[in-house]
Design an enzyme around this catalytic site. Structure first.
Site, short mmCIF file in Angstrom:
data_model
loop_
_atom_site.label_atom_id
_atom_site.label_comp_id
_atom_site.label_asym_id
_atom_site.label_seq_id
_atom_site.Cartn_x
_atom_site.Cartn_y
_atom_site.Cartn_z
N CYS A 1 8.02 12.96 -2.60
CA CYS A 1 7.32 11.68 -2.81
C CYS A 1 8.15 10.78 -3.71
CB CYS A 1 5.96 11.95 -3.45
SG CYS A 1 5.06 10.43 -3.82
N GLU B 1 1.76 -1.02 -6.73
CA GLU B 1 1.71 -1.55 -5.37
C GLU B 1 0.39 -1.20 -4.69
OE1 GLU B 1 6.38 -2.00 -4.38
OE2 GLU B 1 5.51 -0.13 -3.72
N CYS C 1 5.89 15.95 -7.12
CA CYS C 1 5.99 16.44 -5.74
C CYS C 1 7.37 16.03 -5.22
CB CYS C 1 4.87 15.84 -4.89
SG CYS C 1 3.24 16.28 -5.54
N CYS D 1 3.67 8.32 -11.58
CA CYS D 1 2.90 9.55 -11.39
C CYS D 1 3.49 10.63 -12.28
CB CYS D 1 2.94 9.98 -9.93
SG CYS D 1 1.80 11.35 -9.58
N CYS E 1 -5.02 0.65 0.51
CA CYS E 1 -4.48 1.83 -0.15
C CYS E 1 -4.22 1.46 -1.61
CB CYS E 1 -3.19 2.25 0.56
SG CYS E 1 -2.45 3.71 -0.14
N CYS F 1 3.26 6.02 3.40
CA CYS F 1 2.90 7.07 2.42
C CYS F 1 4.11 7.55 1.67
CB CYS F 1 2.33 8.29 3.12
SG CYS F 1 0.92 7.95 4.12
N1 SAH Z 1 -1.47 11.94 -5.73
C1 SAH Z 1 -2.43 11.89 -4.68
C2 SAH Z 1 -2.46 10.55 -4.03
C3 SAH Z 1 -1.21 10.22 -3.23
S1 SAH Z 1 -1.74 10.02 -1.63
C4 SAH Z 1 -2.16 13.02 -3.69
O1 SAH Z 1 -1.18 13.73 -3.88
O2 SAH Z 1 -2.97 13.24 -2.80
C5 SAH Z 1 -0.34 9.86 -0.72
C6 SAH Z 1 -0.22 10.90 0.38
O3 SAH Z 1 1.06 10.74 0.94
C7 SAH Z 1 -0.28 12.32 -0.17
O4 SAH Z 1 -0.81 13.19 0.76
C8 SAH Z 1 1.17 12.59 -0.39
O5 SAH Z 1 1.44 13.97 -0.49
C9 SAH Z 1 1.79 11.95 0.84
N2 SAH Z 1 3.21 11.65 0.68
C10 SAH Z 1 3.92 11.54 -0.45
N3 SAH Z 1 5.20 11.27 -0.20
C11 SAH Z 1 5.34 11.22 1.15
C12 SAH Z 1 6.43 10.94 2.04
N4 SAH Z 1 7.63 10.67 1.57
N5 SAH Z 1 6.15 10.95 3.35
C13 SAH Z 1 4.92 11.19 3.82
N6 SAH Z 1 3.86 11.43 3.03
C14 SAH Z 1 4.06 11.45 1.71
#
Ligand code: SAH
Length: 370
Positions: free
Chosen positions: A128, A101, A125, A121, A114, A344
């Site tokens: 996420c 996406e 985390c 992935c 984005c 995000c």
């Molecule tokens: N893997 C990379 C790129 C992902 S960026 C990273 O971890 O930085 C996406 C951003 O959104 C990251 O900061 C991630 O931690 C955050 N993110 C992931 N899941 C989320 C959620 N459910 N709500 C808000 N932010 C989230």
């Protein structure tokens, strides 16, 4: 009569897989001059041509060679969603039957794309939703720069991609070479010509790759911090067990030294009762005291089966004020595209999971998903 076996059909070379350096090497191998690379980049990315035969400053034999042996292939938009706030989310089909996406976020005077770097992935985390999908493979350079290409084509005159954030699906620094080549194209004056301040790579903290990035590619750096103690970060961002906070901060300092007045952006997701106490905010001030930093607070975006809740508006405001008062520029990320799950951490695509995480989670029952 002996039958002559048909020559195996050769796969065409996708020229979107090369940045300028890669293209120059490709042309030198063909016995051509390296400047063919800049000519070709201009045709592809600035003129939008896909027919090699129309690239009139290349010789006829070279055009014929390219037509026969090369292609310009991007993933294809298969689903488009348009949110009430103007955000677009596109599902792009890759040749191997997965979907990734890409999200376009229009704002006053700019448009941010984005971009995804992997199918799924490999990291886990806990907050996420991409992580819950498991992992299939790295995207190729053409599949990464192809997201900019198809987005800009689709938007046409309606809007321009002026900024790119590598914040879609995947951990960009675990797909280092392809991501760097794609970002080189984003910044190349003969391709998209975006300034290094308008191309941001976000990482969960792959420390060795952060040092490599600092050496080879000058883009803006964002780090997904989310916790100020190793104990909590080990849980939320498990790669922290391999590269704990002390090493992460060291790598951030090295990156910030690249240029005067350069800052690293720290992303911090606001999870109610988990990482949002005022003690956490004080911890953040201490932790970032030796790094030129900006903070981007991200209200948690829920997804099915997640049991985290977003911090209250009040708490986010208090947290922000405390940080700002301590002298750290802090912003709250506006949640966009919520009604189409484009915010995000909500990007999921369609991932044929090879890591079997998806299955393990299913077997373990919904409660343990977070
Ligand atoms: N893997 C990379 C790129 C992902 S960026 C990273 O971890 O930085 C996406 C951003 O959104 C990251 O900061 C991630 O931690 C955050 N993110 C992931 N899941 C989320 C959620 N459910 N709500 C808000 N932010 C989230």
């Amino acid at each position: 009569m002996n039958s002559v076996p048909e020559p195996a059909k050769l796969k065409k070379t996708n020229l979107l897989d090369f940045d300028r350096k890669g293209l120059a090497a490709f042309f030198v191998d063909l016995g051509e001059k390296p400047f063919r690379a800049t000519q070709l980049l201009k045709w592809i990315y600035q003129e939008g041509l896909t027919d090699f035969d129309l690239m009139t400053n290349l010789s006829k034999p070279l055009r014929n060679f390219l037509t026969e042996n090369c292609c310009l292939e991007t993933p294809e938009i298969v689903v488009e969603q348009h949110a009430s706030d103007g955000v677009y989310k596109w599902a792009l089909q890759t040749h191997c039957g997965n979907r990734v996406e890409t999200v376009f976020i229009p704002e006053e005077g700019r448009g941010t794309l984005c971009v995804s770097s992997q199918i799924g992935c490999a990291l886990a985390c806990t907050f996420c939703s991409t992580a819950q999908q498991g992992f299939n493979r790295n995207l190729s350079t053409s599949e990464i720069i192809g997201q900019v290409y198809v987005a800009q084509n689709r938007l046409g005159k309606e809007a321009r991609v002026t900024n790119v954030v590598m914040m879609g699906m995947g951990e960009p620094l675990l797909n280092f070479d392809n991501v760097v080549a794609a970002m080189n194209l984003m910044m190349d004056d003969f391709a998209y010509g975006l300034s290094k301040r308008r191309v941001t790579v976000s990482t969960s903290g792959v420390v060795p790759a952060m040092y490599r990035l600092t050496e080879v590619c000058d883009v803006s750096l964002a780090v997904s911090l989310h916790a100020v103690t190793d104990e909590l970060r080990d849980e939320l961002v498990p790669i922290n067990k391999k590269y704990p906070l002390k090493e992460l901060m060291e790598a951030c300092r090295a990156n910030a030294k690249l240029a005067p007045r350069r800052t690293v952006t720290f992303e911090y997701v606001m999870l109610d009762g988990v990482n949002d106490s005022l003690e956490d905010a004080h911890g953040l001030v201490d932790l970032l005291s030796t790094v030129p930093a900006k903070i981007n607070l991200i209200p948690f975006n829920p997804f099915p089966l997640s049991s985290y809740r977003c911090s209250s508006n009040n708490r986010i405001h208090q947290f922000k004020t405390l940080l700002n008062d301590a002298g750290i520029v802090t912003t709250v990320r506006k949640t966009r595209g919520e009604d189409i799950d484009a915010a995000c951490g909500q990007l999921v695509g369609q991932v044929k999971d090879k890591s079997r995480r998806h299955l393990k989670l299913k077997l373990a029952g919904a409660e343990s998903v977070v």
